[in-house]
Write an enzyme that holds these catalytic residues in place. Structure first.
Site, PDB file in Angstrom:
ATOM      1  N   ASP A 568       0.910  -1.173   0.036  1.00  0.00           N
ATOM      2  CA  ASP A 568       0.114  -0.079   0.022  1.00  0.00           C
ATOM      3  C   ASP A 568       0.851   1.145  -0.032  1.00  0.00           C
ATOM      4  O   ASP A 568       0.498   2.221  -0.120  1.00  0.00           O
ATOM      5  CB  ASP A 568      -0.910   0.132   1.159  1.00  0.00           C
ATOM      6  CG  ASP A 568      -1.803  -1.106   1.482  1.00  0.00           C
ATOM      7  OD1 ASP A 568      -2.004  -1.626   0.518  1.00  0.00           O
ATOM      8  OD2 ASP A 568      -2.377  -1.282   2.461  1.00  0.00           O
ATOM      9  N   ASP A 569       1.928   1.178   0.455  1.00  0.00           N
ATOM     10  CA  ASP A 569       3.042   2.202   0.503  1.00  0.00           C
ATOM     11  C   ASP A 569       3.944   2.203  -0.884  1.00  0.00           C
ATOM     12  O   ASP A 569       4.776   3.355  -0.553  1.00  0.00           O
ATOM     13  CB  ASP A 569       4.044   2.123   1.815  1.00  0.00           C
ATOM     14  CG  ASP A 569       3.019   2.206   2.814  1.00  0.00           C
ATOM     15  OD1 ASP A 569       1.779   2.750   3.064  1.00  0.00           O
ATOM     16  OD2 ASP A 569       3.469   1.446   3.794  1.00  0.00           O
TER      17      ASP A 569
END
Ligand code: ATP
Ligand code: MG
Length: 698
Positions: A568-569
């Site tokens: 997600d990062d």
């Protein structure tokens, strides 16, 4: 050494080769250079174990590992049942050692190990070891927050105390399958209560005693405990924290939400707060010291099925609302014991210290269960690692002659920032194995840990795993193969890792992508408490027929695994997919940078730009000069495309209470969406946010 720029890009189609026919998993780890004789002393990618260490290691060569690994993959039933047979089973498991369905298209996700086997975790940790002659061996050394305050318990003494608590819990009506919330600081009574629950088949849910009343309420409402076990107060560093006030507030709020707790068992911790100064509710509140000592030290165990739940533990909440992870008894037992033994090269003479709190999975698997199943002597430390000063850890290491020291990158970076003198002032001669968990460890922090703390002689087990996995998944085996600073190296026995692309196609050889697991392992979680659907959609839906970890990973030319951060990062700059870990490591390699966190922000031209939050070493002033140097460090080590567009000075970073950087909050600050921070209840110190907002344009 700088990171090889070809390896760091998370790019699905450049270096990656796809697997066409069948699994060649074992060849992935058949790395070209892991044979020590092929690695020359001055190949700066590698750190070689000493010959002496290798000669005494539990697994002595990469070849031996490969043989064991191969068997664990080709014959999981045989491999794991041989190990399981070393434990005590009242009745052996049924025909199947394991049964699984990881393919959501075929129906409900199911993982079972040793089903039908009847056993007890507490019996295996204590009684079994006592019967084997370890009754007088120290099970727990306890070191208080204040230097000079300490204690210890032998395995027999520990069983006596556990039995008393177990008998009390039974007496107030706690039965097999009931839930007990434990909200306690790192006193011996915390693992004692965990083991007492296990003894009677009750399900514990430990809530880290740094959580707010709101967070505790959420967990009480979710798992509806029969009793909450806590402590009136604790000293953390020089501060006194009134834990019982928090418990009281949470019990009241839970009642408002329809969940009532009838019994609140409170341990009196007079060093922090006297009984007379503690607020009290007659009828509900019970002092531990008033009841427990009067119970019998003999408590027969409640035999449970291998698949009966042992505990519920909420994840640390780096990515949002915590998930109630459920672990069962048999597989978790076998897995934590085995991973502990091999990843730390455990020997009976070891003194083992893990700096985590029992409120996290690390404290469950590698303070309480894994070590005690091995009959180890475990150090439990109540305080903070830099109280009264940054030398406390090494003071404790020397005092107890600690041989295995297991901690988190956040602590390594903070001690590194405080300077070498705090370390070198102590002998640390006893240390032989170091460990790291929680986040990718930056290569420069790895080097410092290795050279300064370990005097260049202790292998570092950088263990990649999760609350969900129950135990280590990718980890070095000390002395078994050469290490690369910052790499978690190879998968543990029985763990079939797979790196897949965005379509879920497994990649082969040198590659980068999404880290998944192909088949179950004994320590895997079985469900999310009360929400099996969320379990399936979060972990098994993204890539059909795989468990998806949520983390990004690359495999280098030698087959070593490198965690690149949470997917997600991942930041996408002009089509380059860049993991957070690499950029942060390049920044942290600058001697004046203590810590860094990078996030992506919208960028007109590049799609996303790189925004870096940087904490400097104490006393170093902010300057344009330094800003340029930091950006240059990234350009040189990774490439111009990864150069941060913005350096945001950060006196400190927002972290979970277990010390992990919360990038989702930083993303909001970077994009100036400060009124959309989301769930901040898992933040250790909410004030950090305001500080950061104020410094945005400096
Ligand atoms: P949540 O799932 O609630 O967002 P969390 O993922 O931080 O919280 P944990 O289960 O405590 O909760 O942490 C597991 C995660 O920590 C892994 O998925 C990974 O991102 C990171 N991690 C743990 N150990 C390592 C390691 N040795 N190297 C790299 N990353 C690690
Ligand atoms: Mg997670």
């Amino acid at each position: 050494p700088s990171l090889n720029c070809n390896n760091i890009i998370m790019n699905g189609n450049r270096n990656n080769r796809r697997i066409r026919n069948g699994s060649s998993h074992i060849s992935h780890i058949n790395a070209v250079k892991v044979d020590q004789s092929l690695v020359s002393e001055d190949d700066e990618d590698f750190v070689l174990p000493s010959k002496d260490f290798a000669a005494q290691a539990n697994v002595q060569s990469h070849q031996q590992y490969l043989e064991m690994y191969k068997r664990s993959i080709e014959d999981p039933s045989g491999f794991w049942s041989d190990i399981a047979s070393e434990f005590y089973w009242k009745q052996k498991w049924g025909d199947k050692v394991y049964d699984e369905n990881l393919d959501i298209r075929k129906g409900k996700i199911k993982i079972e190990w040793f089903k039908g086997g009847i056993t007890n975790m507490c019996y295996n940790c204590l009684d079994r070891n006592i019967e084997a002659g370890l009754g007088d061996k120290i099970a727990i050394y306890w070191e208080g927050n204040e230097p000079g305050l300490d204690g210890s318990l032998t395995y027999s003494q520990l069983r006596d105390q556990v039995s008393q608590v177990a008998n009390y819990l039974k007496d107030i009506g706690v039965k097999k399958g009931d839930t007990v919330i434990i909200y306690m600081p790192m006193l011996m009574e915390l693992p004692i209560t965990m083991l007492a629950c296990a003894r009677i088949g009750a399900i514990h849910s430990v809530v880290f005693a740094g959580f707010s009343a709101e967070a505790l309420t959420q967990r009480i409402v979710d798992c509806k405990p029969k009793v909450v076990v806590s402590c009136n107060a604790v000293k953390r560093g020089s501060k006194t924290i009134h834990l019982k006030d928090i418990v009281d507030a949470a019990i009241n709020d839970s009642a408002q939400n329809g969940v009532s707790v009838d019994v609140s068992l409170v341990y009196e911790n007079p060093v922090a707060l006297k009984r007379v100064d503690t607020k009290w509710k007659e009828g509900r509140d019970i002092w531990w010291q008033d009841v427990i000592p009067s119970y019998s030290t003999n408590c027969p165990v409640e035999w449970v099925d291998a698949e009966d739940p042992l505990f519920i533990l909420y994840t640390s909440g780096s990515t949002g609302k915590p998930k109630g992870v459920v672990h069962t008894t048999g597989g978790y037992m076998v897995y934590t014991a085995t991973t502990f033994k091999y990843a730390f090269d455990y020997k009976p003479s070891d003194i083992y210290w893990c700096t985590a709190d029992c409120g996290w999975i690390t404290g469950h698997s590698y303070i309480t269960y894994g070590p005690m199943l091995n009959g180890a002597s475990v150090l439990v430390y109540e305080g903070t690692p830099n109280y009264p000063d940054a030398g406390r850890c090494w003071d404790i290491v020397d005092k107890y002659k600690v041989t295995i020291f297991y901690t988190a990158p956040t602590l390594v970076r903070s001690l590194m920032r405080d300077g070498d003198e705090y370390v070198t002032r102590y002998s640390r001669k006893s240390l032989r194995v170091l460990g790291s968990v929680g986040e990718p460890i930056n290569p420069s922090a790895w080097r410092w840990f290795y050279d300064v703390v370990g005097d260049s002689k202790c292998p570092i087990s950088d263990t990649w795993w999760q609350t969900e996995s129950g135990g280590f998944m990718i980890t070095p085996l000390p002395g078994t193969w050469p290490q690369k600073p910052g790499s978690a190296t190879f998968p543990f026995f029985g763990v079939q890792t797979a790196i897949v692309d965005e379509k879920g196609v497994e990649l082969e050889g040198e590659c980068s992508g999404y880290l998944c697991v192909k088949s179950s392992w004994p320590g895997a979680f079985r469900t999310l408490y009360g929400d099996h659907e969320r379990y399936e959609t979060t972990y098994f839906k993204p890539f059909a027929n795989y468990y998806f970890s949520g983390d990004g990973c690359k495999r280098d030319k030698d087959g070593y695994y490198w965690l690149t951060g949470r997917v997600d990062d991942v930041i996408n700059v002009s089509g380059h997919r860049i993991g957070t870990a690499e950029v942060e490591s390049a920044l942290v390699s600058h001697p004046k940078c203590a810590e860094a966190a990078v996030v992506g922000v919208e960028h007109e031209v590049k799609g996303q730009g790189i925004y870096a939050f940087v904490t400097l070493v104490d006393g170093v002033p902010y300057s344009q000069e330094l800003r340029k140097e930091l950006i240059l460090a990234v350009r040189q080590q990774i490439g111009a495309f990864a150069a941060p567009d913005k350096i945001h000075w950060a006196p400190s970073l927002p972290k979970t209470r277990s010390g992990k950087i919360i990038r989702r909050v930083l993303r909001k600050i970077a994009s100036k969406q400060v009124d959309e921070l989301g769930d901040t209840s898992t933040l250790a110190d909410p004030n950090v946010i305001n500080q950061l907002i104020e410094l945005a344009d400096s």
